[in-house]
Design a protein around this motif. Sequence first.
Motif, PDB file in Angstrom:
ATOM      1  N   PRO A 196      36.015  37.115  27.645  1.00  0.00           N
ATOM      2  CA  PRO A 196      37.257  36.362  27.757  1.00  0.00           C
ATOM      3  C   PRO A 196      37.611  35.957  26.354  1.00  0.00           C
ATOM      4  O   PRO A 196      38.936  35.215  26.362  1.00  0.00           O
ATOM      5  CB  PRO A 196      36.777  35.223  28.797  1.00  0.00           C
ATOM      6  CG  PRO A 196      35.240  34.919  28.485  1.00  0.00           C
ATOM      7  CD  PRO A 196      34.932  36.375  28.319  1.00  0.00           C
TER       8      PRO A 196
ATOM      9  N   THR B 277      40.031  40.320  28.508  1.00  0.00           N
ATOM     10  CA  THR B 277      41.133  39.447  28.769  1.00  0.00           C
ATOM     11  C   THR B 277      42.103  39.712  27.367  1.00  0.00           C
ATOM     12  O   THR B 277      41.638  40.188  26.402  1.00  0.00           O
ATOM     13  CB  THR B 277      40.991  37.787  28.660  1.00  0.00           C
ATOM     14  OG1 THR B 277      40.720  37.386  27.390  1.00  0.00           O
ATOM     15  CG2 THR B 277      40.178  37.408  29.709  1.00  0.00           C
TER      16      THR B 277
ATOM     17  N   ILE C  91      42.885  42.588  31.268  1.00  0.00           N
ATOM     18  CA  ILE C  91      43.576  41.539  31.901  1.00  0.00           C
ATOM     19  C   ILE C  91      44.698  41.020  31.126  1.00  0.00           C
ATOM     20  O   ILE C  91      44.599  40.056  30.168  1.00  0.00           O
ATOM     21  CB  ILE C  91      42.802  40.427  32.431  1.00  0.00           C
ATOM     22  CG1 ILE C  91      41.576  41.240  33.330  1.00  0.00           C
ATOM     23  CG2 ILE C  91      43.287  39.619  33.530  1.00  0.00           C
ATOM     24  CD1 ILE C  91      40.405  40.228  33.937  1.00  0.00           C
TER      25      ILE C  91
ATOM     26  N   TYR D  74      37.241  39.807  38.466  1.00  0.00           N
ATOM     27  CA  TYR D  74      37.800  39.965  37.076  1.00  0.00           C
ATOM     28  C   TYR D  74      38.348  41.596  37.183  1.00  0.00           C
ATOM     29  O   TYR D  74      39.504  41.912  36.453  1.00  0.00           O
ATOM     30  CB  TYR D  74      37.023  39.564  36.062  1.00  0.00           C
ATOM     31  CG  TYR D  74      36.948  38.228  35.966  1.00  0.00           C
ATOM     32  CD1 TYR D  74      37.742  37.342  36.008  1.00  0.00           C
ATOM     33  CD2 TYR D  74      35.713  37.758  35.922  1.00  0.00           C
ATOM     34  CE1 TYR D  74      37.567  35.791  35.976  1.00  0.00           C
ATOM     35  CE2 TYR D  74      35.243  36.305  35.608  1.00  0.00           C
ATOM     36  CZ  TYR D  74      36.371  35.252  35.938  1.00  0.00           C
ATOM     37  OH  TYR D  74      35.976  34.099  35.841  1.00  0.00           O
TER      38      TYR D  74
END
Length: 280
Positions: free
Chosen positions: A120, A170, A205, A254
């Motif tokens: 992340p 991310t 993401i 996720y």
Amino acid sequence: MTFDPQQLGESRADLAQTLKTMRKRAGWTQTRLAQRCNMSQTKVSNIESGKLTPALVDVELILRALDAPTSLVNEVMVLARMANTEWKDAWSSRRRGLDKRQNELAGFEESSTEFRYFLPTMITGLLATPEYVRASIADVPGDQSKTVAKKLERQAVLHDGSKQFTFVLTEQAVRWPLVPPAALAMQMDRLSSLTRLSNVRIGVIPIGPSVMPGPLNVFTVYDDRIATVETSTGVMVFRDHRDVSAYRDEFSTYERHALFSEQARERLNEWSAVFTRQRE
């Protein structure tokens, strides 16, 4: 449950001694206990000597076989949980040399076949360009050439077709400006190219729709055996199957929000183009 790093280091020996003492007080031999628990006598011996850290299910079987009282069961299960958890603080790792940490990670990679990485905040070393690797440890004093070399050497594992890798990053991790725009564009191009490896899945993401739970930490799951969770002050290593399963489940959440394959390449190429224009 609160973990004390000092207690984590002592819990394995305490658990081994406690289980051994309980068996002897019950007047049982290792062979009898092994038969009642459907284990080998060698496994019981290794548990009691501290050579093998038992999984929580093994400890539960032993306690049930010995008909341990509830109060003692609770105490021993706390020990067992701590014995299956390890803390590696960042300061000790730096004193020993970050290249030693690379050797530990290489060991995990050698003994595992299925990998899940949730990223992340930054891009992990396995996916990084040399410039990105150097920038990621630039704040560590001293000569980091060995660490950089080992990080880049470890990347060869991505080309081992017997191993399967899934990375979920991310948008923040991909676009974090750790290096200048031109270098970051090259880093994104590397991610895009790695998506074409048959045994490597890289998902991104994008910032947009709500993703729950909110990402808190970098973590890696090795097969269904080990989960490592990184914090700013160190790394927790979990071996209990319930902890590992919890991180596998979180990873799956996720993963469902991530773009893979051509969609991932399209998004990475868009982001790369933004940083390419910034250098012009």
